[in-house]
Motif scaffolding. Structure first.
Motif, PDB file in Angstrom:
ATOM      1  N   SER A 269      -5.234  75.693  13.704  1.00  0.00           N
ATOM      2  CA  SER A 269      -4.921  76.582  12.582  1.00  0.00           C
ATOM      3  C   SER A 269      -4.858  78.023  13.050  1.00  0.00           C
ATOM      4  O   SER A 269      -4.080  78.837  12.543  1.00  0.00           O
ATOM      5  N   THR A 278      -4.374  71.623  12.434  1.00  0.00           N
ATOM      6  CA  THR A 278      -3.411  71.313  11.387  1.00  0.00           C
ATOM      7  C   THR A 278      -2.443  70.253  11.889  1.00  0.00           C
ATOM      8  O   THR A 278      -1.973  70.325  13.028  1.00  0.00           O
ATOM      9  N   THR A 415      -1.402  68.597   5.934  1.00  0.00           N
ATOM     10  CA  THR A 415      -2.089  69.772   6.456  1.00  0.00           C
ATOM     11  C   THR A 415      -3.575  69.666   6.194  1.00  0.00           C
ATOM     12  O   THR A 415      -4.032  68.964   5.289  1.00  0.00           O
ATOM     13  N   SER A 419      -6.627  74.645   5.186  1.00  0.00           N
ATOM     14  CA  SER A 419      -5.531  75.571   5.462  1.00  0.00           C
ATOM     15  C   SER A 419      -4.581  75.615   4.278  1.00  0.00           C
ATOM     16  O   SER A 419      -4.162  74.586   3.773  1.00  0.00           O
TER      17      SER A 419
END
Length: 510
Positions: A269, A278, A415, A419
């Motif tokens: 991330s 991610t 994701t 995030s």
């Protein structure tokens, strides 16, 4: 000069003979005229090859120290004059019909004998001197071994659920740390690149991928020196089977694939930290032919590790920062790259294996103009592939095949819940269409190119399944091992084929 004369060679005669050999070797026409059947490398790759009495005498005598290199005629004039009694019988030996051998024939004989001697000497040296045997201390089978970027550290992973890190000191390996890393056997372990600290990634049958970072302030062998910084869980019902890292300076990417063929690619991330990740993209690479539960499976992920892709691909329009990923999926290998929008697309499919692929290697050497990959198969063969970028004229003819090879992820990337939005490649993939319809023009997707895959060699010297293949740092040497308990090294010969250079038997009787 009468080569059949029994008299001893004079000093000037020996010099003339050696000069003739040197001049002949320096002529391009001579090397270009050597056919595969005449190459000494092909003779040396014969598993049943054994030295004759003359060869044994030649390579056990005073000249042996000068003849232990690949295709090496390392006989200086001084050596030849000093040991003319050894050189003369080989030079004077007549052909079967009684005629004098030509310079070509004498040179080929020298090449063949030197290659044979080098092969046996190298095998003996490697098996007797260069192997370091030590007790790893694991309570079960060691399933994975990996070296760091500089080759000075090693991690071992075992069925006993533990990881061990070793440091090389004075040509020996000393244990730095040992800890329980998973709640099941550990399938694979890899070092990350050198720019983000000392980080080890591991995957286990518990369905988790864990990243461990070294804390140099902790005492070695305390059990606390490597700290858990990330814990990724398989999104499906199968555990991870393979992992690999890709680094471009301080940027890092991680590829994982599960036992049922689910491919997942991650990026941090925040590239300055490896604590949070991610998902960039995930898709199944076995959806067309999913393996049954009782089937033995073969899945492997390998990034191209160099900073830049092959220069011919860049000249054709590939993004200079494109990620290149090879994925072994049962009997095939899929080659993926990213375009300028950081979307993954498939450029090639490597076929030819008759059984599952157990290992995969991608050679360094972006400046050679094409990529080289090797696979290790359960069918006992090592297959060498070349991945090239056609010229614009040829690319136009192959445009339809390029479109057929392009793909978008089968589902939108997930994701991390921590995030708010994907970053980097994830931003490009987030907007990718779910449609399987392929683009017709590269202008719609800048950075997508056409590439051609070619099976260039099939090496079958291993007596049984091949388990591991790896290229040297320069990409010009290939090492393999298999069920026959031997380590074999391969080099590319002058005719473009890969030939066995040495065989090292690891299971020798004492």
């Amino acid at each position: 000069m009468d080569l059949n004369a029994p008299a001893q060679h004079s000093r000037s005669d020996t010099v003339q003979l050696l000069d003739a050999v040197t001049r002949r070797l320096a002529r391009p026409a001579f090397l270009s005229s050597i056919t595969p059947s005449r190459l000494p490398s092909q003779a040396a790759s014969d598993a049943s090859l054994s030295p004759t009495r003359d060869e044994a005498r030649l390579h056990s005598g005073p000249l042996s120290n000068h003849r232990h290199s690949h295709l090496n005629l390392a006989v200086t004039v001084e050596d030849a004059l000093e040991h003319a009694d050894l050189v003369s019988p080989l030079i004077q030996e007549p052909c079967a019909d009684g005629s004098s051998p030509s310079v070509d024939q004498r040179v080929l004989k020298h090449l063949e004998q030197d290659f044979i001697g080098a092969r046996h000497a190298y095998a003996k040296m490697a098996s007797e001197r260069n192997f370091t045997t030590f007790s790893h201390g694991h309570q079960d089978l060691v399933l994975a071994v990996d070296f760091n970027y500089f080759g000075t550290r090693m991690v071992t992973a075992s069925s006993d659920h533990r990881l061990k890190v070793w440091d090389k000191k004075d040509e020996s390996w000393s244990l730095v740390e040992s800890w329980k890393a998973h709640d099941a056997e550990i399938i694979d372990a890899k070092w990350n690149g050198p720019f983000m600290g000392e980080v080890v990634g591991s995957i286990g049958e518990d369905g988790r991928c864990k990243l461990w970072q070294e804390d140099a302030t902790e005492v070695p062998l305390s059990g606390n020196r490597f700290k858990l910084i990330a814990n990724l869980v398989s999104t499906g019902h199968a555990p991870f089977m393979s992992l690999d890292f890709k680094n471009i300076m301080q940027e890092t990417w991680l590829a994982l694939i599960t036992r049922d063929g689910r491919l997942t690619i991650y990026e941090p991330s925040d590239q300055s930290s490896l604590n949070e990740w991610t998902i960039l993209a995930e898709r199944s690479v076995s959806e067309d032919n999913p393996p049954d539960r009782q089937d033995e499976v073969g899945f492997k992920v390998v990034f191209h590790k160099e900073k830049l892709p092959c220069w011919t691909a860049i000249m054709a329009g590939l993004d200079r920062k494109s990620l290149s990923l090879a994925v072994a999926a049962m009997k095939d290998v899929l080659i993926f790259r990213t375009d300028k929008a950081k979307r993954f697309f498939q450029v090639a499919k490597l076929e030819g294996s008759r059984q599952i692929i157990r290992d995969l290697a991608w050679a360094n050497g972006s400046m050679r103009g094409y990529d080289v990959l090797a696979t290790a198969s359960k069918d006992g063969a090592i297959r060498i592939y070349e991945l090239s970028t056609p010229s614009s004229g040829k690319g136009a003819a192959a445009g339809s095949s390029a479109a057929a090879a392009t793909f978008t992820p089968v589902e939108s990337p997930r994701t991390d819940p921590r995030s708010n939005a994907p970053s980097g490649i994830g931003a490009g993939l987030a907007g990718a269409s779910k449609s399987s319809e392929m683009p017709r023009e590269n202008e719609q997707h800048p950075g997508r190119i056409t590439q051609l895959a070619k099976l260039t060699d099939e090496l079958t010297n291993h007596h049984g399944a091949v388990w591991r293949v790896a290229f040297s740092q320069m990409g010009d040497l290939l090492v393999s091992t298999g069920d026959d308990a031997s380590i074999r090294t391969w080099k590319k010969a002058v005719n473009g084929r890969w030939a066995e250079y040495a065989e090292i038997e690891t299971a020798r009787e004492n």
